[in-house]
Design a protein around this motif. Structure first.
Motif, PDB file in Angstrom:
ATOM      1  N   THR A 159       0.832  -1.203   0.000  1.00  0.00           N
ATOM      2  CA  THR A 159       0.000   0.000   0.000  1.00  0.00           C
ATOM      3  C   THR A 159       0.863   1.248   0.000  1.00  0.00           C
ATOM      4  O   THR A 159       0.604   2.210  -0.736  1.00  0.00           O
ATOM      5  CB  THR A 159      -0.929   0.012   1.230  1.00  0.00           C
ATOM      6  OG1 THR A 159      -1.797  -1.126   1.182  1.00  0.00           O
ATOM      7  CG2 THR A 159      -1.769   1.282   1.272  1.00  0.00           C
ATOM      8  N   LEU A 160       1.917   1.245   0.801  1.00  0.00           N
ATOM      9  CA  LEU A 160       2.817   2.394   0.849  1.00  0.00           C
ATOM     10  C   LEU A 160       3.547   2.578  -0.477  1.00  0.00           C
ATOM     11  O   LEU A 160       3.744   3.709  -0.943  1.00  0.00           O
ATOM     12  CB  LEU A 160       3.829   2.215   1.981  1.00  0.00           C
ATOM     13  CG  LEU A 160       3.277   2.370   3.399  1.00  0.00           C
ATOM     14  CD1 LEU A 160       4.294   1.896   4.434  1.00  0.00           C
ATOM     15  CD2 LEU A 160       2.880   3.817   3.666  1.00  0.00           C
ATOM     16  N   ASP A 161       3.942   1.476  -1.111  1.00  0.00           N
ATOM     17  CA  ASP A 161       4.614   1.546  -2.409  1.00  0.00           C
ATOM     18  C   ASP A 161       3.726   2.203  -3.462  1.00  0.00           C
ATOM     19  O   ASP A 161       4.217   2.863  -4.385  1.00  0.00           O
ATOM     20  CB  ASP A 161       5.010   0.140  -2.876  1.00  0.00           C
ATOM     21  CG  ASP A 161       6.462  -0.192  -2.565  1.00  0.00           C
ATOM     22  OD1 ASP A 161       7.297   0.734  -2.614  1.00  0.00           O
ATOM     23  OD2 ASP A 161       6.750  -1.354  -2.257  1.00  0.00           O
ATOM     24  N   ARG A 162       2.421   1.992  -3.345  1.00  0.00           N
ATOM     25  CA  ARG A 162       1.472   2.489  -4.339  1.00  0.00           C
ATOM     26  C   ARG A 162       0.885   3.851  -3.982  1.00  0.00           C
ATOM     27  O   ARG A 162       0.044   4.382  -4.711  1.00  0.00           O
ATOM     28  CB  ARG A 162       0.339   1.476  -4.510  1.00  0.00           C
ATOM     29  CG  ARG A 162       0.800   0.148  -5.124  1.00  0.00           C
ATOM     30  CD  ARG A 162      -0.327  -0.855  -5.172  1.00  0.00           C
ATOM     31  NE  ARG A 162       0.056  -2.089  -5.871  1.00  0.00           N
ATOM     32  CZ  ARG A 162      -0.709  -3.168  -5.958  1.00  0.00           C
ATOM     33  NH1 ARG A 162      -1.906  -3.183  -5.368  1.00  0.00           N
ATOM     34  NH2 ARG A 162      -0.294  -4.234  -6.611  1.00  0.00           N
ATOM     35  N   THR A 163       1.322   4.414  -2.876  1.00  0.00           N
ATOM     36  CA  THR A 163       0.772   5.685  -2.417  1.00  0.00           C
ATOM     37  C   THR A 163       1.165   6.824  -3.360  1.00  0.00           C
ATOM     38  O   THR A 163       2.313   6.941  -3.776  1.00  0.00           O
ATOM     39  CB  THR A 163       1.272   5.997  -0.994  1.00  0.00           C
ATOM     40  OG1 THR A 163       0.751   5.033  -0.089  1.00  0.00           O
ATOM     41  CG2 THR A 163       0.817   7.382  -0.557  1.00  0.00           C
ATOM     42  N   VAL A 164       0.189   7.643  -3.693  1.00  0.00           N
ATOM     43  CA  VAL A 164       0.433   8.827  -4.521  1.00  0.00           C
ATOM     44  C   VAL A 164      -0.099  10.050  -3.792  1.00  0.00           C
ATOM     45  O   VAL A 164      -0.920   9.935  -2.879  1.00  0.00           O
ATOM     46  CB  VAL A 164      -0.247   8.700  -5.907  1.00  0.00           C
ATOM     47  CG1 VAL A 164       0.369   7.562  -6.700  1.00  0.00           C
ATOM     48  CG2 VAL A 164      -1.750   8.490  -5.753  1.00  0.00           C
ATOM     49  N   LEU A 165       0.373  11.207  -4.192  1.00  0.00           N
ATOM     50  CA  LEU A 165      -0.099  12.442  -3.575  1.00  0.00           C
ATOM     51  C   LEU A 165      -1.582  12.632  -3.813  1.00  0.00           C
ATOM     52  O   LEU A 165      -2.088  12.393  -4.910  1.00  0.00           O
ATOM     53  CB  LEU A 165       0.684  13.637  -4.122  1.00  0.00           C
ATOM     54  CG  LEU A 165       2.144  13.749  -3.681  1.00  0.00           C
ATOM     55  CD1 LEU A 165       2.824  14.865  -4.451  1.00  0.00           C
ATOM     56  CD2 LEU A 165       2.227  14.002  -2.179  1.00  0.00           C
ATOM     57  N   GLY A 166      -2.276  13.090  -2.783  1.00  0.00           N
ATOM     58  CA  GLY A 166      -3.715  13.306  -2.881  1.00  0.00           C
ATOM     59  C   GLY A 166      -4.067  14.765  -3.105  1.00  0.00           C
ATOM     60  O   GLY A 166      -3.377  15.481  -3.831  1.00  0.00           O
TER      61      GLY A 166
END
Length: 302
Positions: A159-166
């Motif tokens: 999940t952290l690897d796939r995190t993008v800016l919101g």
């Protein structure tokens, strides 16, 4: 190919170097193992990274939990207290709002915060604590409930690897929603740049404390935000709103730093008064300071 780092270099590794190591799992393992290696050589030997304590064997206990070395020394059966008996339910709350994308020294606040979240999750999993992850901006973006299995750790790292800016920041709203949904006492770890109304953030964190939850707030900031080192006339842009302002740094620096320090003092004073463990983190500093803060708070919570 991932960079090779000698063990002697791990403890004070530059966060920007960690960010280039490869997968988030490798980064977390590098940070945690380097930290624990340094910890074991330091005066802080009292922190347990394996299990909390022993208790005497009782009929019905799993025989696999018996420590036979202790039996050989004492001729008594003792079992290690693991998981349900000693673990801590911990909720990591990670701010992924657009302002977290700022970075002046080779690493953004979100990259630093993500490595910190991964390192904490890795460390908690080693300690057999149950750890969960919630990402948020102005609303909750994703949520993984606390778990202690190795597969759960991989889900958090993925999940952290796939995190993008919101989108824009609204720290207080997700905090209040999450506080209402946490039934079991445990620990909440907030990782954010806290670029929001301090009064609303403080109230949101107090909500957790009212429910008996231990709280650590990691306030992540870039060194340029802390020192305002700019020299020439510069156009500053609000990352979240898009507003722009032309300013001469030498003219506005004192006012900026005065306002910033007043805000930092407010967080430190008010959160400390509410029983929240507040820690300011500079993204140019080693992550080991945050890990030590977590272990200290965890020790007090136990």
């Amino acid at each position: 190919m991932a960079a090779t780092v000698r063990p002697s270099e791990l403890r004070f590794l530059d966060p920007a170097v960690v960010a280039r190591l490869g997968t988030l799992e490798l980064k977390a393992r590098t940070v945690v193992e380097g930290f624990l290696s340094g910890l074991h050589r330091s005066p802080f030997k009292g922190f347990s990274v394996e299990f909390a304590e022993y208790r005497q064997y009782m009929p019905g206990d799993d025989l696999s939990t018996i420590d036979w070395k202790v039996y050989a020394r004492s001729d008594r059966y003792y079992v290690k207290k693991f998981e349900e008996e000693t673990n801590l339910d911990c909720y990591i709350l990670l701010d992924v709002s657009r302002s977290m994308g700022y970075g002046s020294r080779g690493i953004t606040k979100l990259e630093y915060a993500s490595v910190l979240a991964a390192s904490l999750a890795y460390l908690m999993n080693r300690q057999r604590d149950a750890v969960g992850l919630t990402t948020f901006d102005e609303a909750i973006v994703s949520m993984l409930r606390p778990g202690a299995r190795s597969g759960h750790l991989r889900s958090i790292l993925l999940t952290l690897d796939r995190t993008v800016l919101g989108q824009k920041t609204d720290v207080a709203k997700p905090l209040n929603l999450l506080a209402s949904g946490i039934a079991k006492r445990g620990m909440v770890v907030l990782i954010s740049d806290l670029l929001d109304d301090p009064a609303r953030v403080i109230e949101g964190l107090r909500h957790f404390r009212f429910r008996g939850t231990d709280v650590i707030a990691f306030h992540v900031m870039d060194p340029d935000e802390l020192t305002f080192p700019f020299e020439r006339a510069t156009r500053f842009r609000d990352i979240e709103r898009g507003d722009e302002l032309m300013a001469v740094p030498s003219v506005v620096r004192d006012d900026y730093l005065t306002a910033l320090n007043a805000q930092l003092d407010t967080y430190k004073r008010e959160l400390g008064g509410a029983g929240v463990d507040y820690r300011l983190l500079n993204t140019s500093e080693p992550l080991e300071f945050a890990l030590m803060a977590y272990l200290s708070s965890r020790g007090r919570a136990r």
